[in-house]
Scaffold this active site. Sequence first.
Site, PDB file in Angstrom:
ATOM      1  N   ASN A 118     -39.189  26.613 -12.141  1.00 39.16           N
ATOM      2  CA  ASN A 118     -40.529  27.207 -12.260  1.00 39.16           C
ATOM      3  C   ASN A 118     -40.426  28.591 -12.891  1.00 39.16           C
ATOM      4  O   ASN A 118     -40.745  29.617 -12.283  1.00 39.16           O
ATOM      5  CB  ASN A 118     -41.186  27.286 -10.882  1.00 39.16           C
ATOM      6  CG  ASN A 118     -42.691  27.418 -10.966  1.00 39.16           C
ATOM      7  OD1 ASN A 118     -43.257  27.537 -12.046  1.00 39.16           O
ATOM      8  ND2 ASN A 118     -43.347  27.407  -9.826  1.00 39.16           N
ATOM      9  N   HIS A 141     -46.570  31.269  -0.660  1.00 36.85           N
ATOM     10  CA  HIS A 141     -46.713  29.820  -0.512  1.00 36.85           C
ATOM     11  C   HIS A 141     -47.480  29.422   0.745  1.00 36.85           C
ATOM     12  O   HIS A 141     -47.894  28.266   0.847  1.00 36.85           O
ATOM     13  CB  HIS A 141     -45.333  29.156  -0.495  1.00 36.85           C
ATOM     14  CG  HIS A 141     -44.744  28.940  -1.855  1.00 36.85           C
ATOM     15  ND1 HIS A 141     -44.045  29.922  -2.519  1.00 36.85           N
ATOM     16  CD2 HIS A 141     -44.761  27.868  -2.683  1.00 36.85           C
ATOM     17  CE1 HIS A 141     -43.643  29.459  -3.698  1.00 36.85           C
ATOM     18  NE2 HIS A 141     -44.063  28.222  -3.826  1.00 36.85           N
TER      19      HIS A 141
END
Length: 414
Positions: free
Chosen positions: A285, A316
């Site tokens: 990512n 997250h």
Amino acid sequence: MGWADLLLLPAAPYRLAAFPFAALFHHLCASGHLSVTARYIFLLAGGCLLAGTAMGSYTVLLLIPAAGSVLVLLSVSPARAHTWVFALQMSWQTLCHLGLSRQELDPQDARPAITLSTIMLLTQKATSLGLDIHEGVVQLQLGQGLLERALPLCSYLLFFPALLGGPLCSFSRFRAQVESSEALPCRLRAVGQRCLCALALQGLRAGLAAGLASRQGCSGLGCLPCLWAQALLLRLAYYMHWVLDEALLEAAGFGPEAGQGDLSLHDLWMLETTHRLAVFTRTWNKSTSRWLRRLVFQRCPAQPLLATFAFSAWWHGLRPGQVFGFLCWAVMVEADYRIHPFLSARATSQSVKLLYRGTTWVFTQLIVAYILVAVETESFSMLCLLWTSCNSILPLSYGLTLLLLLLVKKPKQN
């Protein structure tokens, strides 16, 4: 149904449905039928329409922080822009994570997960823009009216090709591409190749899922291959997600610069073949990794590696699996920085080098699998089962090795 399934699979049709609108936008720009203002409005209206279609009533949870960030950026001084935007975005995102996680939601309803993912991406764009303004990279034009100044900002935060996915595009590049007098580049061949790649990844994922479904229970060290297969299933889902996102941006003419996307063929090869966990971490990512590096790692005076992974857990959602998984990831990367120089210095002959690379590749694959499965674990009880299983042997070994090597001079972290 896990987080990755909720986030990636039901969201894929909305990404595919946006392709015709992306192609239409590019065609209208190339033919000169859209002025600069009309381009911003088209992208913003498309983002609101896509959000309403994919998220339903949860769309309001996205529009509130987007509007708040624009008001903050237009009202506070450049020196304070980043601080205020960061506080607003992370506070709102945390409230959304906590509020939605405590509700009794339909497990088949993907809208909350899609909404949370989109808010997380909005945080990336808003804080990146706040840093650009704080550092003087972006200067807002003060001579214009309020609506004229707000429209590019709103369009950037909500433009539909990057609403449901990345990679992160800077505001400077976005504005330059929208306001360019030349036609936006649309590489149809690249779009087609990415779509075929996504189809192939989904085929691999479906075959692997069928194989796992037919597999019976495991015990002891026999669970290691099962854990690796589960993590590979997750990685394939994310690979497909990133490839579709970049294809959609390409179709609209906003393709990332070379090396700035989330997944190229070189990146895919690197992720699956590297024997260094630190290399895997930097490649995984990539746009989010660059954002975390700029936002936290480069600005933290003490323990930047640990602070970066701790903030990533916060970003997250702070579920037990995420807190454990990201902190474990930080320890494993720190161990990687110390173990590999120690081992590589002793791998002198070709045969020993092959043994070293092969063994550490297996270790890296299993540690990555352990971390990904931990991060995706929904409940504390399941996390305890993972921690007390034989799958924890290798991470524990890396942690103990790190303790033994603490007196060794720490190599420079890239």
